[in-house]
Motif scaffolding. Structure first.
Motif, PDB file in Angstrom:
ATOM      1  N   LEU A 120      73.501  32.967  24.437  1.00  0.00           N
ATOM      2  CA  LEU A 120      74.785  33.483  24.924  1.00  0.00           C
ATOM      3  C   LEU A 120      75.305  34.507  23.914  1.00  0.00           C
ATOM      4  CD1 LEU A 120      77.271  33.362  26.847  1.00  0.00           C
ATOM      5  CD2 LEU A 120      78.085  31.403  25.515  1.00  0.00           C
ATOM      6  N   MET A 121      75.807  35.634  24.410  1.00  0.00           N
ATOM      7  CA  MET A 121      76.344  36.665  23.512  1.00  0.00           C
ATOM      8  C   MET A 121      77.443  37.455  24.204  1.00  0.00           C
ATOM      9  SD  MET A 121      74.249  39.679  21.499  1.00  0.00           S
ATOM     10  CE  MET A 121      74.586  41.155  22.459  1.00  0.00           C
ATOM     11  N   GLU A 122      78.446  37.850  23.429  1.00  0.00           N
ATOM     12  CA  GLU A 122      79.498  38.754  23.915  1.00  0.00           C
ATOM     13  C   GLU A 122      78.954  40.183  23.883  1.00  0.00           C
ATOM     14  OE1 GLU A 122      82.835  38.791  21.251  1.00  0.00           O
ATOM     15  OE2 GLU A 122      83.886  40.362  22.362  1.00  0.00           O
ATOM     16  N   ALA A 123      79.184  40.923  24.954  1.00  0.00           N
ATOM     17  CA  ALA A 123      78.633  42.281  25.057  1.00  0.00           C
ATOM     18  C   ALA A 123      79.499  43.302  24.299  1.00  0.00           C
ATOM     19  CB  ALA A 123      78.486  42.669  26.527  1.00  0.00           C
ATOM     20  N   MET A 124      79.630  43.100  23.008  1.00  0.00           N
ATOM     21  CA  MET A 124      80.381  44.064  22.182  1.00  0.00           C
ATOM     22  C   MET A 124      79.391  45.155  21.772  1.00  0.00           C
ATOM     23  SD  MET A 124      82.850  45.468  20.791  1.00  0.00           S
ATOM     24  CE  MET A 124      84.221  44.516  21.412  1.00  0.00           C
ATOM     25  N   TRP A 125      79.148  46.077  22.692  1.00  0.00           N
ATOM     26  CA  TRP A 125      78.034  47.039  22.583  1.00  0.00           C
ATOM     27  C   TRP A 125      78.109  47.943  21.356  1.00  0.00           C
ATOM     28  CZ3 TRP A 125      78.279  52.416  24.956  1.00  0.00           C
ATOM     29  CH2 TRP A 125      79.599  52.833  25.122  1.00  0.00           C
ATOM     30  N   THR A 126      79.366  48.227  20.889  1.00  0.00           N
ATOM     31  CA  THR A 126      79.554  49.136  19.751  1.00  0.00           C
ATOM     32  C   THR A 126      78.768  48.683  18.517  1.00  0.00           C
ATOM     33  OG1 THR A 126      81.720  49.801  20.533  1.00  0.00           O
ATOM     34  CG2 THR A 126      81.335  50.034  18.186  1.00  0.00           C
ATOM     35  N   ARG A 127      78.693  47.378  18.313  1.00  0.00           N
ATOM     36  CA  ARG A 127      78.034  46.862  17.107  1.00  0.00           C
ATOM     37  C   ARG A 127      76.572  47.232  16.983  1.00  0.00           C
ATOM     38  NH1 ARG A 127      80.249  41.138  15.014  1.00  0.00           N
ATOM     39  NH2 ARG A 127      82.436  41.657  15.340  1.00  0.00           N
ATOM     40  N   PHE A 128      75.956  47.534  18.128  1.00  0.00           N
ATOM     41  CA  PHE A 128      74.502  47.658  18.135  1.00  0.00           C
ATOM     42  C   PHE A 128      74.010  49.097  18.018  1.00  0.00           C
ATOM     43  CE2 PHE A 128      75.815  43.759  20.151  1.00  0.00           C
ATOM     44  CZ  PHE A 128      75.075  42.841  19.436  1.00  0.00           C
ATOM     45  N   PHE A 129      74.948  50.042  17.885  1.00  0.00           N
ATOM     46  CA  PHE A 129      74.541  51.445  17.746  1.00  0.00           C
ATOM     47  C   PHE A 129      73.858  51.660  16.387  1.00  0.00           C
ATOM     48  CE2 PHE A 129      76.274  54.145  21.135  1.00  0.00           C
ATOM     49  CZ  PHE A 129      76.960  53.185  21.866  1.00  0.00           C
ATOM     50  N   PRO A 130      72.897  52.607  16.336  1.00  0.00           N
ATOM     51  CA  PRO A 130      72.247  52.904  15.056  1.00  0.00           C
ATOM     52  C   PRO A 130      73.262  53.268  13.964  1.00  0.00           C
ATOM     53  CG  PRO A 130      71.125  54.017  16.860  1.00  0.00           C
ATOM     54  CD  PRO A 130      72.329  53.370  17.460  1.00  0.00           C
ATOM     55  N   LEU A 131      74.326  53.988  14.334  1.00  0.00           N
ATOM     56  CA  LEU A 131      75.301  54.367  13.318  1.00  0.00           C
ATOM     57  C   LEU A 131      75.970  53.131  12.721  1.00  0.00           C
ATOM     58  CD1 LEU A 131      77.738  57.289  13.118  1.00  0.00           C
ATOM     59  CD2 LEU A 131      78.674  54.981  12.871  1.00  0.00           C
ATOM     60  N   MET A 132      76.244  52.126  13.544  1.00  0.00           N
ATOM     61  CA  MET A 132      76.892  50.927  13.020  1.00  0.00           C
ATOM     62  C   MET A 132      75.951  50.156  12.083  1.00  0.00           C
ATOM     63  SD  MET A 132      79.972  50.825  13.627  1.00  0.00           S
ATOM     64  CE  MET A 132      81.274  51.427  14.672  1.00  0.00           C
ATOM     65  N   ALA A 133      74.659  50.190  12.410  1.00  0.00           N
ATOM     66  CA  ALA A 133      73.687  49.544  11.513  1.00  0.00           C
ATOM     67  C   ALA A 133      73.683  50.274  10.164  1.00  0.00           C
ATOM     68  CB  ALA A 133      72.299  49.566  12.150  1.00  0.00           C
ATOM     69  N   LYS A 134      73.808  51.589  10.214  1.00  0.00           N
ATOM     70  CA  LYS A 134      73.849  52.395   8.985  1.00  0.00           C
ATOM     71  C   LYS A 134      75.110  52.071   8.176  1.00  0.00           C
ATOM     72  CE  LYS A 134      72.632  55.776   6.255  1.00  0.00           C
ATOM     73  NZ  LYS A 134      71.450  55.593   5.377  1.00  0.00           N
ATOM     74  N   VAL A 135      76.229  51.928   8.868  1.00  0.00           N
ATOM     75  CA  VAL A 135      77.487  51.593   8.174  1.00  0.00           C
ATOM     76  C   VAL A 135      77.340  50.237   7.483  1.00  0.00           C
ATOM     77  CG1 VAL A 135      79.916  50.931   8.538  1.00  0.00           C
ATOM     78  CG2 VAL A 135      79.007  53.007   9.611  1.00  0.00           C
ATOM     79  N   ARG A 136      76.770  49.261   8.183  1.00  0.00           N
ATOM     80  CA  ARG A 136      76.587  47.929   7.574  1.00  0.00           C
ATOM     81  C   ARG A 136      75.706  48.035   6.333  1.00  0.00           C
ATOM     82  NH1 ARG A 136      76.674  46.235  13.116  1.00  0.00           N
ATOM     83  NH2 ARG A 136      74.430  46.341  13.357  1.00  0.00           N
TER      84      ARG A 136
END
Ligand SMILES: NC(=O)c1ccc[n+]([C@@H]2O[C@H](COP(=O)([O-])OP(=O)(O)OC[C@H]3O[C@@H](n4cnc5c(N)ncnc54)[C@H](OP(=O)(O)O)[C@@H]3O)[C@@H](O)[C@H]2O)c1
Length: 326
Positions: A120-136
């Motif tokens: 089960l997962m919430e569809a908070m799609w923003t988190r999964f963008f390549p840019l967000m991975a870079k920010v993390r």
């Protein structure tokens, strides 16, 4: 697990159409079924997105033994009921944001999924963008030092008060619709706040048409977030650290450009493009988790989803905004 992850969709509205388009770019996933309240609507959607199986009720779709995972794209007030129906049928679920109306509903959904050991997962799609991975990655490496403050907004101008997003019985209002994006960003960076101060303007239909909140954390860290449904806002996010800052260009919630400013150095603009329409990344995460036998995503964990719901409950309580179903 089959060669391809086989998806079903419940609801055929605005976001379901974008999600279907997003899925089509993933080679290891396939949209095999769609469920609507009316067979004709399911057929139209099926024709448009080349979906073979079309169901005239949501329940019929959940009984399809070929489906691995169901994406729920109905209005907020139906998320709990629809998710539980899918889980009871033994299906994994990706449920649109806001995950539920309140923390109580979210807890029930999470408890049941864990009990049945279903994904089960919430569809908070923003988190999964390549840019967000870079920010993390940059924050993890301490590139801007200790993050002390975050500022982010998500507000749009709608003039049609007849839309369900203005209706309290659907869980309408800016916070659950779009304020959840900056709130989710704040949770992902700072965790659960220990102080919350907020203010809203409740419009003629009784929902929050604009609001702002300040979230406080240990050591004085702060997040300033704003949302609106009747006012266009800049759609920007700033992460402010002791050694510099990251500015995510608009719309920050569908990000592809950031500016990194390190104290004493020239600004660096980074383009980090995304494939497809961006909805594909959250679907790819679901596929990865299912193939690895995981029942939760590390990037959007259920405890964090619950914490976000609890924060929204506290914020709404400060405005005396209670929905009819509560
Ligand atoms: N991730 C994102 O970027 C994003 C963007 C927009 C919305 N969302 C979320 O996705 C969910 C759906 O939003 P949406 O913009 O797609 O809404 P929408 O265009 O109104 O579509 C919702 C769909 O839900 C079904 N539905 C079931 N009962 C309904 C009812 N009583 N009234 C209206 N529709 C009903 C309908 O499908 P059938 O007629 O086929 O049954 C309808 O097409 C919301 O929770 C929203 O927060 C997410």
């Amino acid at each position: 697990m089959n060669a391809k992850i086989r998806w079903g969709i419940i609801g055929t509205g605005n976001i379901a159409q974008k999600f279907a388009a997003g899925l089509s770019v993933l080679p290891d996933s396939e949209l095999i079924a769609v469920g609507s309240r009316a067979k004709g609507t399911a057929d139209n959607f099926g024709d448009r997105f080349h979906v073979a199986k079309r169901y005239g009720t949501y329940e019929d779709l959940t009984q399809d033994s070929e489906i691995d995972v169901i994406y729920i794209s109905t209005p907020h007030n139906l998320h709990k009921e629809n998710t539980l129906m899918c889980l009871r049928a033994g299906k994994s679920v990706l449920c649109e944001k806001p995950f539920a109306i309140n923390a109580k509903e979210a807890m029930e959904m999470i408890w049941y999924a864990r009990e049945r050991r279903l994904f089960l997962m919430e569809a908070m799609w923003t988190r999964f963008f390549p840019l967000m991975a870079k920010v993390r990655e940059m924050l993890g490496a301490g590139i801007i030092g200790e993050v002390r403050m975050l500022m982010a907004d998500f507000g749009y101008r709608s003039t049609n008060l007849k839309e369900w997003v203005f209706d309290p019985s659907f869980g309408g209002g800016g916070l659950l619709d779009v304020g959840i994006y900056p709130l989710s960003l704040a949770h992902s960076i700072f965790g659960t706040p220990d102080r919350i101060t907020s203010m809203a303007h409740l419009g003629e239909t009784g929902i929050d048409e604009q609001s702002a909140a300040i979230l406080g954390y240990k050591g004085g860290r702060m997040a300033l977030i704003a949302s609106a449904t009747r006012t266009e806002t800049p759609h920007v996010a700033y992460l402010l650290g002791t050694e510099g800052r990251i500015y995510i260009h608009p719309p920050w919630w569908r990000p592809q450009t950031l500016t990194l400013s390190i104290n004493g150095k020239a600004d660096e603009v980074m383009q980090i493009p995304f494939d497809g329409n961006g909805y594909n990344y959250q679907a790819a995460e679901v596929a990865r988790c299912l193939r690895e036998g995981r029942i939760e995503s590390d990037t959007m964990p259920l405890d964090e989803t619950l914490s976000i719901m609890k924060t929204m409950d506290v914020i709404r309580a400060q405005w005396n905004l209670k929905y009819p179903m509560e």
